[in-house]
Design a protein around this motif. Sequence first.
Motif, PDB file in Angstrom:
ATOM      1  N   UNK A  92       0.608  -1.187  -0.126  1.00 36.98           N
ATOM      2  CA  UNK A  92      -0.243  -0.120  -0.043  1.00 36.98           C
ATOM      3  C   UNK A  92       0.577   1.565   0.360  1.00 36.98           C
ATOM      4  N   UNK A  93       2.074   1.502   0.445  1.00 37.83           N
ATOM      5  CA  UNK A  93       2.923   2.806   1.224  1.00 37.83           C
ATOM      6  C   UNK A  93       3.287   2.494  -0.316  1.00 37.83           C
ATOM      7  N   UNK A  94       3.824   1.416  -1.192  1.00 35.68           N
ATOM      8  CA  UNK A  94       5.258   1.762  -2.453  1.00 35.68           C
ATOM      9  C   UNK A  94       4.452   2.133  -3.774  1.00 35.68           C
ATOM     10  N   UNK A  95       3.604   0.771  -4.351  1.00 35.49           N
ATOM     11  CA  UNK A  95       2.559   0.360  -4.883  1.00 35.49           C
ATOM     12  C   UNK A  95       2.158   1.841  -5.075  1.00 35.49           C
ATOM     13  N   UNK A 148      -6.412  11.119 -11.503  1.00 35.74           N
ATOM     14  CA  UNK A 148      -5.986  11.968 -12.243  1.00 35.74           C
ATOM     15  C   UNK A 148      -6.529  12.137 -14.145  1.00 35.74           C
ATOM     16  N   UNK A 149      -5.445  10.590 -14.351  1.00 34.65           N
ATOM     17  CA  UNK A 149      -5.391   9.947 -15.626  1.00 34.65           C
ATOM     18  C   UNK A 149      -4.842   8.217 -15.242  1.00 34.65           C
ATOM     19  N   UNK A 150      -6.463   7.975 -15.420  1.00 32.43           N
ATOM     20  CA  UNK A 150      -6.509   6.582 -15.078  1.00 32.43           C
ATOM     21  C   UNK A 150      -5.335   5.385 -15.760  1.00 32.43           C
ATOM     22  N   UNK A 151      -5.228   5.893 -17.023  1.00 32.99           N
ATOM     23  CA  UNK A 151      -4.603   5.006 -18.206  1.00 32.99           C
ATOM     24  C   UNK A 151      -2.925   5.256 -17.908  1.00 32.99           C
ATOM     25  N   UNK A 152      -2.599   6.313 -17.743  1.00 38.40           N
ATOM     26  CA  UNK A 152      -1.074   6.278 -16.508  1.00 38.40           C
ATOM     27  C   UNK A 152      -1.466   5.480 -15.645  1.00 38.40           C
ATOM     28  N   UNK A 153      -1.722   5.707 -14.652  1.00 43.50           N
ATOM     29  CA  UNK A 153      -1.715   4.993 -13.986  1.00 43.50           C
ATOM     30  C   UNK A 153      -1.940   3.784 -13.793  1.00 43.50           C
ATOM     31  N   UNK A 154      -2.711   3.016 -14.399  1.00 38.87           N
ATOM     32  CA  UNK A 154      -2.947   1.526 -15.048  1.00 38.87           C
ATOM     33  C   UNK A 154      -1.254   1.234 -15.300  1.00 38.87           C
ATOM     34  N   UNK A 195       1.842   2.560 -14.862  1.00 40.51           N
ATOM     35  CA  UNK A 195       2.389   2.562 -13.537  1.00 40.51           C
ATOM     36  C   UNK A 195       2.374   1.191 -12.559  1.00 40.51           C
ATOM     37  N   UNK A 196       0.746   1.141 -12.578  1.00 44.82           N
ATOM     38  CA  UNK A 196       0.809  -0.306 -11.226  1.00 44.82           C
ATOM     39  C   UNK A 196       0.986  -1.779 -12.728  1.00 44.82           C
ATOM     40  N   UNK A 197       1.441  -1.762 -14.005  1.00 48.44           N
ATOM     41  CA  UNK A 197       1.686  -2.894 -14.399  1.00 48.44           C
ATOM     42  C   UNK A 197       3.158  -2.276 -14.056  1.00 48.44           C
ATOM     43  N   UNK A 198       4.469  -1.651 -14.524  1.00 47.78           N
ATOM     44  CA  UNK A 198       4.984  -1.984 -14.449  1.00 47.78           C
ATOM     45  C   UNK A 198       5.900  -2.563 -12.518  1.00 47.78           C
ATOM     46  N   UNK A 199       4.696  -1.946 -12.233  1.00 44.13           N
ATOM     47  CA  UNK A 199       5.166  -2.445 -10.294  1.00 44.13           C
ATOM     48  C   UNK A 199       4.317  -4.001 -10.293  1.00 44.13           C
ATOM     49  N   UNK A 200       3.742  -5.023 -11.084  1.00 44.85           N
ATOM     50  CA  UNK A 200       3.121  -6.062 -11.476  1.00 44.85           C
ATOM     51  C   UNK A 200       2.571  -6.190 -10.478  1.00 44.85           C
TER      52      UNK A 200
END
Length: 131
Positions: free
Chosen positions: A31-34, A85-91, A93-98
């Motif tokens: 929760x803190x890092x991702x 603010x930006x769903x596509x960008x957030x997704x 970033x989350x994909x990179x974080x696996x």
Amino acid sequence: MLQVHHANHRNIYYSGIRVYVTDLERSHRWYSSVLGLKMILADDEQSSLHVVEYLQGQEVPIFWLVPGLAGDGHHGTVSLTFQVADLEQTIKELEVAEVRIVREPSIEPGSGMRSATILDPDGHGILIYQS
């Protein structure tokens, strides 16, 4: 801590949200890092963590991570919701974080809200939306 006391017509007060997790340390890291959420100890025994946001300069608990059996039938599970603010960008970033994405960004019928769903390490659904 700031206390919120808004009662409904049945005098039921909001007290907080508990997210039962199987591994408190792992969930704290996730929760803190991702998601980048700030956490503080909820008690001296270090048995739970407050996830906090800042509201008018004060730390306000928005939910608690509590050790237990996630979805064990007694405690149940939860679904958290976060606005971005930006769903596509957030997704991306989350994909990179696996992070496990269980529903790709799509428009929700009725609300017109664009959202996606991810899972935390214990399988709790987290809705992320952009209005």
